[in-house]
Design an enzyme around this catalytic site. Structure first.
Site, mmCIF file in Angstrom:
data_model
loop_
_atom_site.group_PDB
_atom_site.id
_atom_site.type_symbol
_atom_site.label_atom_id
_atom_site.label_comp_id
_atom_site.label_asym_id
_atom_site.label_seq_id
_atom_site.Cartn_x
_atom_site.Cartn_y
_atom_site.Cartn_z
ATOM 1 C CG ASP A 190 -14.393 -7.669 7.555
ATOM 2 O OD1 ASP A 190 -13.364 -7.125 7.126
ATOM 3 O OD2 ASP A 190 -14.505 -8.097 8.722
ATOM 4 N N GLY A 234 14.857 -8.647 -18.701
ATOM 5 C CA GLY A 234 15.117 -8.174 -17.344
ATOM 6 C C GLY A 234 14.927 -6.692 -17.156
ATOM 7 N N GLY A 263 8.151 6.715 -9.971
ATOM 8 C CA GLY A 263 8.878 5.641 -10.647
ATOM 9 C C GLY A 263 8.728 4.271 -10.017
ATOM 10 C CD GLU A 307 -6.315 -4.856 -1.061
ATOM 11 O OE1 GLU A 307 -7.205 -5.385 -0.373
ATOM 12 O OE2 GLU A 307 -5.283 -5.466 -1.443
ATOM 13 C CG HIS A 327 -10.693 -9.250 11.385
ATOM 14 N ND1 HIS A 327 -11.830 -9.043 12.128
ATOM 15 C CD2 HIS A 327 -11.018 -8.908 10.108
ATOM 16 C CE1 HIS A 327 -12.794 -8.598 11.359
ATOM 17 N NE2 HIS A 327 -12.329 -8.496 10.122
ATOM 18 C CG HIS A 328 -8.299 -6.852 8.514
ATOM 19 N ND1 HIS A 328 -7.670 -8.020 8.155
ATOM 20 C CD2 HIS A 328 -9.454 -6.809 7.776
ATOM 21 C CE1 HIS A 328 -8.402 -8.667 7.257
ATOM 22 N NE2 HIS A 328 -9.492 -7.954 7.016
ATOM 23 C CG ASP A 344 11.368 -8.566 -20.212
ATOM 24 O OD1 ASP A 344 11.851 -7.554 -19.670
ATOM 25 O OD2 ASP A 344 12.070 -9.426 -20.782
ATOM 26 C CD GLU A 384 16.301 -0.611 -11.343
ATOM 27 O OE1 GLU A 384 17.200 0.212 -11.171
ATOM 28 O OE2 GLU A 384 15.180 -0.505 -10.806
ATOM 29 C CG ASN A 403 14.377 -5.121 -22.249
ATOM 30 O OD1 ASN A 403 13.848 -5.685 -21.298
ATOM 31 N ND2 ASN A 403 14.380 -3.808 -22.386
#
Length: 611
Positions: A30, A500, A441, A52, A127-128, A471, A504, A498
């Site tokens: 708004d 996951g 990253g 966003e 608000h916000h 994925d 990591e 693959n």
């Protein structure tokens, strides 16, 4: 409104259009809708994102394409991307993406629709907000990831100052190649501004080099060059970010020197150029011994646009090139060994260095390392290819996939197996570009950024867009595929299945549950994201909604899904079965635990650093 004035909002839009901006990414709220109404009437394309964060990623991708191609090939395009969100909840949702653009040196203007000045001065509990009556808090947060911030409420009674602030933020954003923040209150949109102010040129570039100091710098470079036999050029990210691609290419052509690129500098100069030796990965470049011997055997490094981050230098940092043998060229300074020449920027300096090097071109050793996309041997693939050798391995994929790319294509890669794997893929031509968020990253970045890359590629008349993601990463921003379909964009999204978060797992916890994901049916997902026959709103609003939707939905083509489990299936797809129109989602099934060699090396270095 007097004839010689125009509303502040229209002044801002006119400035954006002077810079060639055609598209703005946004999610309405708004406090921003009044500005969006004016943008919509101006002809500026408003792209509605799913959230966003995705909008900020899209703006980042848009800026990358136009930064590279504008500087290298003279395209008339925007020098920045634009994102609009509402105050508080909207801007904070976008902040991670803005931080990525700041980290990676990309000009993204963030326009924040703010509550009116009257509400701010009363410290109203709106608000916000945080309920404390402070309307500066979020701008202060953004100031840490913005090169220029302007809260226009502070200049409510001074139309000249309002225009000055708009110009300042735009100029700084473009000149420094980093995000800028513009807080635009709802009740200042129609403040009259003098039209004549639009005739003032924006200060978009760094100040010219001081002649005497530049000459001293050139003399130092000349002395350094005269004392060596095997110099080499290293191309890095800020060559792109600060519009010095053309100058760097001239230096390579005039000097005859070989050049290498860092991961963040990949594709800045044409990879089919005869002087291109490859992507230099420091200690992570196993399998590229000849390249590394050449680079590490050089006695002078001409390092253009250096950005010494860990993933960009294989965690070698300053040891990536020996500082005692390195001349660094930056947008606002030059360093010759231990001599600093502040204020001497590379854009003006490099052509003069090129002329200097041209004098001794005949003495240079010709480059014999020009890389090619060559399929690995079965032995090199190892267990990843399966017992019959038909499983798609990381080592095989990135060499084979190079055949699908054409001149002008835009390739965007998620941080992980995709970005590291594509470092070994040689790209065609001078307009093909590689985009990856190597420094920041942020997981999930690539899919949403593909939207911005695709819009910019369309505006610039470039080739097809290819997005490579895992994925796991895909699950964070997959909904933005619906926006691509809505606007008739046709990227190819290659989703590596693959099981996951492979990057990591390579760093830590290969069998830990925190690296697992819930498996998705990607074919069903694609159908859910494109539902042209879905019921519209009830009652008399149905026809109005249909017409409104048709306004920005043109040439929508049914997206296509392809599942690829073997090398033969991928070969068939690459040899002609991949659709030419509409979005294509290609799911490539790969072995868990398989990773590009460069990623394995970087993961080991990162694990040691974390420890």
């Amino acid at each position: 409104m007097a004839a010689d004035t125009l509303p502040l909002a229209e002044y801002l839009i006119a400035r954006l259009q002077q810079l060639g901006v055609k598209t703005m990414f946004q999610v309405p709220g708004d406090f921003s809708m009044g500005f969006l109404d004016i943008c919509d009437d101006s002809g500026l394309r408003l792209v509605g994102n799913c959230n966003e964060l995705n909008a900020s990623y899209a703006a980042d991708g848009y800026a990358r394409v136009l930064q590279q191609d504008t500087s290298a090939h003279g395209h008339e395009g925007a020098r920045l991307a634009v994102l609009c969100t509402t105050f508080g909840v909207g801007e904070l949702s976008a902040l991670n993406g803005i931080a990525g653009s700041y980290s990676e040196r990309l000009p993204v203007l963030h326009i924040v629709g703010m509550p009116g000045v009257a509400s701010q001065e009363k410290h109203a509990i709106l608000h916000h907000t945080l309920g404390d009556g402070n309307f500066d808090t979020f701008a202060e947060m953004s100031s840490h990831v913005s090169c220029a911030t302007a809260l226009l409420a502070r200049h409510k009674g001074d139309p000249q100052k309002l225009a000055d602030e708009v110009d300042r933020v735009l100029s700084t954003c473009v000149g420094e190649a980093r995000p800028g923040y513009l807080g635009l209150p709802t009740d200042l949109l129609h403040v009259p501004v003098d039209k004549a102010l639009l005739e003032r040129p924006l200060a978009l570039a760094h100040a010219s080099n001081d002649a005497a100091r530049e000459q001293a710098c050139l003399e130092a470079i000349s002395k350094a060059v005269a004392a060596v036999k095997e110099p080499i050029v290293v191309i890095d990210a800020c060559t792109i970010r600060h519009g010095a691609v053309r100058e760097a290419l001239q230096l390579v052509d005039d000097s005859g020197l070989s050049f290498v690129a860092t991961p963040m500098g990949k594709s800045a100069l044409p990879e089919d150029h005869p002087s291109f030796a490859g992507i230099y990965l420091g200690p992570n470049g196993k399998g590229h011994e000849k390249l590394h011997k050449k680079v590490e055997g050089a006695d002078l490094y001409l390092f253009i646009g250096a950005l010494r981050s860990d993933f960009n230098t294989a965690s070698s940092f300053t040891e990536f090139t020996r500082q005692a043998d390195t001349i660094e060229f930056h947008s606002d300074r030059t360093q010759v060994f231990d001599q600093h020449f502040d204020g001497i920027g590379m854009k003006e300096l490099l052509p003069k260095v090129a002329a200097l090097l041209a004098e001794s071109k005949k003495d240079r050793t010709p480059n014999e390392l020009h890389p090619r996309n060559e399929l690995p041997s079965r032995e090199a693939e190892g267990e990843a290819a399966g017992p019959n050798g038909d499983v798609i391995s990381q080592a095989w994929l990135w060499q084979r996939i190079g055949s699908v790319f054409e001149e002008g294509d835009q390739i965007i890669a998620e941080t992980g197996t995709s970005s590291f794997g594509l470092l070994d893929t040689t790209l065609p031509g001078g307009l093909t570009r590689f985009h990856s968020q190597v420094l920041w990253g942020s997981i999930g970045y690539a899919t949403a950024a593909t939207l911005g890359v695709a819009f910019a590629a369309s505006e610039e008349g470039l080739g097809r867009v290819h997005c490579f993601t895992g994925d796991g990463s895909f699950q964070l921003t997959a909904q933005e595929l619906s926006t691509m379909i809505r606007y008739g964009l046709a990227p190819v999204v290659w989703a590596l299945r693959n099981d996951g978060y492979e990057i990591e797992r390579q760093i830590q916890g290969p069998e830990r549950s925190y690296n697992n994901i819930s498996p998705w049916d990607h074919e069903a997902l694609l159908k859910a994201l494109y539902a042209p026959s879905a019921p519209s709103s009830a009652g008399g609003a149905e026809e109005a909604e249909r017409k409104s939707h048709a306004k920005d939905v043109k040439n929508v083509t049914m997206p296509q899904y392809h599942a690829v489990r073997t090398k033969d299936e991928l070969n068939a797809l690459l040899d002609g079965k991949l659709g030419k129109e509409g979005l294509q989602l290609v799911e490539i099934f790969m072995r868990r635990g398989d990773a590009p060699q460069a990623l394995i090396g970087q993961a080991e270095a990162t694990s040691k650093l974390n420890a």
